[in-house]
Design an enzyme around this catalytic site. Structure first.
Site, mmCIF file in Angstrom:
data_model
loop_
_atom_site.group_PDB
_atom_site.id
_atom_site.type_symbol
_atom_site.label_atom_id
_atom_site.label_comp_id
_atom_site.label_asym_id
_atom_site.label_seq_id
_atom_site.Cartn_x
_atom_site.Cartn_y
_atom_site.Cartn_z
ATOM 1 N N GLY A 99 0.818 -1.212 0.000
ATOM 2 C CA GLY A 99 0.000 0.000 0.000
ATOM 3 C C GLY A 99 0.849 1.257 0.000
ATOM 4 N NE ARG A 127 -4.357 -1.662 2.422
ATOM 5 C CZ ARG A 127 -3.183 -1.418 3.002
ATOM 6 N NH1 ARG A 127 -2.116 -2.061 2.602
ATOM 7 N NH2 ARG A 127 -3.095 -0.544 3.972
ATOM 8 C CB SER A 172 -3.480 8.329 6.361
ATOM 9 O OG SER A 172 -2.713 7.677 5.367
ATOM 10 C CG ASP A 320 1.899 -0.428 10.521
ATOM 11 O OD1 ASP A 320 0.721 -0.368 10.141
ATOM 12 O OD2 ASP A 320 2.846 0.086 9.895
ATOM 13 C CE LYS A 347 -3.153 0.691 8.871
ATOM 14 N NZ LYS A 347 -2.434 1.781 8.185
#
Ligand code: S3P
Length: 440
Positions: A99, A127, A172, A320, A347
């Site tokens: 990503g 995604r 983000s 994460d 994710k």
């Protein structure tokens, strides 16, 4: 999903010990390839992550005509082509599971004179990309996905971009970075305001390449039209990969691990803050700054963890790390509650659902919620867990074996190579009873 036949087998119990250097930082490795390619001159990288994700970025720039030597033992040499020196690739750019590659490249490629199409694997192709295509369109870029707002993405070149002021709806770093990279090619100033601090590797590395980035509270801005000057980059070990060993050492009795040369950028240290609040014995030693990024050695010893309400402000700083932190919570006394983490649902997998399913398969009381999870610590049984092809979920459940009462089998583990090649060998050396095999 590719390589879905790789299985991890774990025997229960054991402890972790020794000095370990985990794989290089994934976020920094991606950015080093991107900026090194656009710079004037030769950029030397050491500590580069030779994982599938960062290699996808490396191969994309090779396909766009950049001469890149290596990687050899983490060393990469990039012969930068300058801001306008990329060439049209011959085919589509396949970014695999990554990503970060797709979102950051969308911004960067919006400023080029040629068209590019980017594809991913099944996970990446599901995604959300509107989070970048919408603000990039405000800058004058043309990036088209499917009607559902997913890849493949077609970036149309030759657009004159203009700077915008953009208030991100979600925290983000990928969105922020995508817009800043487009901003390098835009007329005027591009300013991105984030609702909460997210990893700032792009801002730091741009400065390292001699590009002025202004950071003011939650706003990062730059003016287009400048140039990047080649530099040296020493990529620290990835705190997100160190996390598995931090959690493993914290939950397994008699453990004592020293994780070497780990990046401790303040926007990434949520895992240390959260584990400490749970009672984890973590010492941060030998702090230093390497190439604009703070680095340290992290010692972790076993401790009796207790459940907590995870502070909201730590969520983007540990985004994460939640698969591993859920395993820590399963070993803690009492209840751990996570809220405000709906990003986990988009994710590499829906990490709330896939983790809850895996924890339940191991007898843990885990209740998924819309934006988090409630976990009651207790016994972990043996069993079979499906990682859903998510690297971090596979490695997190591997650590759960340290406290399990029976053998654990983890399915669909090939994607561990996206972020942590060599995980199995390193984990064995540290004391985990793990083997991997292919099952057809
Ligand atoms: C990353 C940002 C994070 C993180 C991802 C890497 C980056 O994603 O989950 O693994 O390198 O910028 P978001 O910014 O979308 O939260």
């Amino acid at each position: 999903m590719s390589g879905s036949d790789l299985v991890f087998n774990l025997s229960p119990g054991g402890h972790l010990s020794g000095e370990i250097r985990v794989a290089g930082d994934k976020s920094i490795s991606h950015r080093a390839i991107m900026l090194g390619s656009l710079a004037n001159g030769v950029t030397e990288i050491s500590g580069f992550l030779e994982g599938d994700d960062s290699l996808a970025t490396l191969n994309a720039f090779r396909a766009m005509g950049v001469q890149i030597d290596g990687p050899t033992n983490g060393n990469v040499t990039i012969h930068g082509v300058g801001m306008h020196g990329l060439k049209p690739p011959e085919g589509v750019l396949d970014l695999g599971n990554s990503g970060t590659s797709m979102r950051l490249l969308s911004g960067l490629l919006s400023g080029q004179s040629f068209d590019v199409e980017m594809v991913g694997d099944r996970s990446l192709n599901a995604r959300p990309m509107k989070r970048i295509t919408v603000p990039l369109a405000m800058m004058g870029a043309v990036v088209e996905g499917t009607d559902a707002g997913t890849p493949p993405l077609k970036v149309k070149g030759g657009q004159q971009l203009k700077g915008i002021l953009y208030k991100m709806p979600m925290a983000s770093a990928q969105v922020k970075s995508s817009l800043l990279l487009a901003g390098l090619y835009a007329e005027g100033e591009t300013c991105v305001i984030e609702p909460a601090p997210t990893r700032d590797h792009t801002e730091r590395m741009l400065q390292g390449f001699g590009y002025e980035v202004r950071v003011n509270g939650h706003a990062a801005s730059l003016s287009g039209g400048g140039e990047l000057q080649a530099t040296r980059i020493d990529v620290p070990a990835d705190i997100s990969s160190a996390t598995f060993f931090m959690v493993g050492a914290a939950i397994a009795p008699n453990s004592d691990v020293l994780l070497q040369h780990v990046g401790i950028n303040p926007t990434r240290i949520g895992v240390i803050n959260i584990l400490r609040q749970m009672g984890g014995a973590i010492e941060v030693q030998n702090e230093r700054v390497v190439g604009g990024e703070p680095v340290a050695d992290i010692r972790v010893r076993s401790s009796q963890l207790r459940g907590i309400q995870i502070p909201q402000d730590q969520v983007p700083l540990a985004i994460d790390e939640f698969p591993a932190l859920f395993v820590a919570a399963a070993c803690a006394e009492g209840e751990t509650v996570l809220t405000g983490a709906e990003e986990l649902r988009v994710k590499e997998t829906d990490r709330i659902q896939v983790m809850a399913d895996g924890l339940k398969a191991l007898g843990v009381a885990a209740t998924p919620t819309a934006d988090g999870m409630v976990i009651r610590g207790g016994e972990i049984s043996g069993g079979c867990v499906d990682s859903g092809g998510d690297h971090r979920i596979a490695m997190s459940f591997a650590m759960a074996a340290l406290r399990a009462s029976g053998e654990i089998k983890i399915l669909d583990c090939a994607n561990v190579n996206t972020s942590f090649p060599g995980f199995v060998a390193l984990a064995q050396r540290a004391g985990l009873s793990i083997t991997s095999d292919h099952q057809g």
